[in-house]
Write a protein that holds these residues in place. Sequence first.
Motif, PDB file in Angstrom:
ATOM      1  N   THR A  12      61.269  34.741  56.511  1.00 15.96           N
ATOM      2  CA  THR A  12      60.701  36.085  56.504  1.00 15.96           C
ATOM      3  C   THR A  12      60.720  36.666  55.099  1.00 15.96           C
ATOM      4  O   THR A  12      59.738  37.278  54.669  1.00 15.96           O
ATOM      5  CB  THR A  12      61.488  37.002  57.468  1.00 15.96           C
ATOM      6  OG1 THR A  12      61.451  36.434  58.771  1.00 15.96           O
ATOM      7  CG2 THR A  12      60.917  38.401  57.487  1.00 15.96           C
ATOM      8  N   GLU A  15      57.995  34.978  53.049  1.00 12.65           N
ATOM      9  CA  GLU A  15      56.676  35.491  53.427  1.00 12.65           C
ATOM     10  C   GLU A  15      56.459  36.890  52.857  1.00 12.65           C
ATOM     11  O   GLU A  15      55.363  37.224  52.409  1.00 12.65           O
ATOM     12  CB  GLU A  15      56.524  35.495  54.947  1.00 12.65           C
ATOM     13  CG  GLU A  15      56.386  34.107  55.537  1.00 12.65           C
ATOM     14  CD  GLU A  15      56.463  34.082  57.048  1.00 12.65           C
ATOM     15  OE1 GLU A  15      56.693  35.149  57.668  1.00 12.65           O
ATOM     16  OE2 GLU A  15      56.311  32.993  57.619  1.00 12.65           O
ATOM     17  N   SER A  16      57.503  37.711  52.847  1.00  7.57           N
ATOM     18  CA  SER A  16      57.401  39.065  52.288  1.00  7.57           C
ATOM     19  C   SER A  16      57.120  39.026  50.788  1.00  7.57           C
ATOM     20  O   SER A  16      56.361  39.854  50.280  1.00  7.57           O
ATOM     21  CB  SER A  16      58.694  39.849  52.541  1.00  7.57           C
ATOM     22  OG  SER A  16      58.899  40.030  53.915  1.00  7.57           O
ATOM     23  N   THR A  18      55.332  36.999  49.181  1.00  2.82           N
ATOM     24  CA  THR A  18      53.928  36.691  48.894  1.00  2.82           C
ATOM     25  C   THR A  18      53.053  37.935  48.907  1.00  2.82           C
ATOM     26  O   THR A  18      51.921  37.892  48.438  1.00  2.82           O
ATOM     27  CB  THR A  18      53.346  35.653  49.880  1.00  2.82           C
ATOM     28  OG1 THR A  18      53.392  36.201  51.201  1.00  2.82           O
ATOM     29  CG2 THR A  18      54.102  34.344  49.803  1.00  2.82           C
ATOM     30  N   ARG A  19      53.570  39.042  49.400  1.00  2.77           N
ATOM     31  CA  ARG A  19      52.811  40.300  49.410  1.00  2.77           C
ATOM     32  C   ARG A  19      52.870  41.013  48.058  1.00  2.77           C
ATOM     33  O   ARG A  19      52.133  41.975  47.839  1.00  2.77           O
ATOM     34  CB  ARG A  19      53.332  41.216  50.505  1.00  2.77           C
ATOM     35  CG  ARG A  19      53.082  40.638  51.890  1.00  2.77           C
ATOM     36  CD  ARG A  19      53.437  41.631  52.978  1.00  2.77           C
ATOM     37  NE  ARG A  19      53.486  40.923  54.247  1.00  2.77           N
ATOM     38  CZ  ARG A  19      54.575  40.805  54.992  1.00  2.77           C
ATOM     39  NH1 ARG A  19      55.706  41.348  54.614  1.00  2.77           N
ATOM     40  NH2 ARG A  19      54.537  40.139  56.128  1.00  2.77           N
ATOM     41  N   LEU A  20      53.753  40.560  47.175  1.00  2.00           N
ATOM     42  CA  LEU A  20      53.817  41.163  45.841  1.00  2.00           C
ATOM     43  C   LEU A  20      52.562  40.785  45.068  1.00  2.00           C
ATOM     44  O   LEU A  20      52.107  39.643  45.140  1.00  2.00           O
ATOM     45  CB  LEU A  20      55.068  40.676  45.102  1.00  2.00           C
ATOM     46  CG  LEU A  20      56.402  41.051  45.745  1.00  2.00           C
ATOM     47  CD1 LEU A  20      57.544  40.341  45.038  1.00  2.00           C
ATOM     48  CD2 LEU A  20      56.601  42.549  45.712  1.00  2.00           C
ATOM     49  N   PRO A  21      52.009  41.720  44.298  1.00  2.00           N
ATOM     50  CA  PRO A  21      50.732  41.429  43.639  1.00  2.00           C
ATOM     51  C   PRO A  21      50.804  40.387  42.519  1.00  2.00           C
ATOM     52  O   PRO A  21      49.929  39.526  42.429  1.00  2.00           O
ATOM     53  CB  PRO A  21      50.291  42.785  43.097  1.00  2.00           C
ATOM     54  CG  PRO A  21      51.522  43.609  43.038  1.00  2.00           C
ATOM     55  CD  PRO A  21      52.454  43.078  44.076  1.00  2.00           C
ATOM     56  N   SER A  22      51.810  40.455  41.681  1.00  3.36           N
ATOM     57  CA  SER A  22      51.863  39.500  40.564  1.00  3.36           C
ATOM     58  C   SER A  22      53.293  39.373  40.052  1.00  3.36           C
ATOM     59  O   SER A  22      53.724  40.099  39.177  1.00  3.36           O
ATOM     60  CB  SER A  22      50.934  39.933  39.427  1.00  3.36           C
ATOM     61  OG  SER A  22      51.297  41.222  38.979  1.00  3.36           O
ATOM     62  N   HIS A  50      51.945  30.181  45.287  1.00  2.00           N
ATOM     63  CA  HIS A  50      51.294  31.478  45.444  1.00  2.00           C
ATOM     64  C   HIS A  50      51.261  32.248  44.119  1.00  2.00           C
ATOM     65  O   HIS A  50      50.302  32.964  43.830  1.00  2.00           O
ATOM     66  CB  HIS A  50      52.005  32.292  46.525  1.00  2.00           C
ATOM     67  CG  HIS A  50      51.375  33.618  46.795  1.00  2.00           C
ATOM     68  ND1 HIS A  50      50.235  33.756  47.550  1.00  2.00           N
ATOM     69  CD2 HIS A  50      51.724  34.859  46.390  1.00  2.00           C
ATOM     70  CE1 HIS A  50      49.908  35.037  47.616  1.00  2.00           C
ATOM     71  NE2 HIS A  50      50.792  35.725  46.916  1.00  2.00           N
TER      72      HIS A  50
END
Length: 132
Positions: A12, A15-16, A18-22, A50
């Motif tokens: 989890t 997966e979280s 991967t939501r960061l932009p850069s 990613h």
Amino acid sequence: RYNGDLNGGCKTVMESLTRLPSLVHLTLDFSSCKQFNDEGCKSVGQLVNHFSTTLTNLDLNFRQNWNITDGKLHILGDVIRKCSNLAHLTFNFRESGISDTGVGEITCGLSFLSQLILLHLNFDGCFELKDR
């Protein structure tokens, strides 16, 4: 440091992330994580992939982890070669079960890292490594 089940909290968290932009600096410490195995290695590879175009610093700690097999380390080697902006790279496999084959798998992509200025590889206590 996470010492739990990779099918739960750690997955989890990955997966979280991967939501960061850069993301430019990533440190993951799986030292002494008894549940970390080949599937965890695959998840780390997916996470690094990613951010392969934005990462400049990557620090992966697998100290005292005997559950990763050489066969899955090619995932990390393949992903590392895609990290074109990587300047600092650390792999810590101290006191783990990595062998010569595994070292070859993770280092195969290093020649592609034209921006790399600092490389730290720790294989202290890896008794499966042979002197050549």
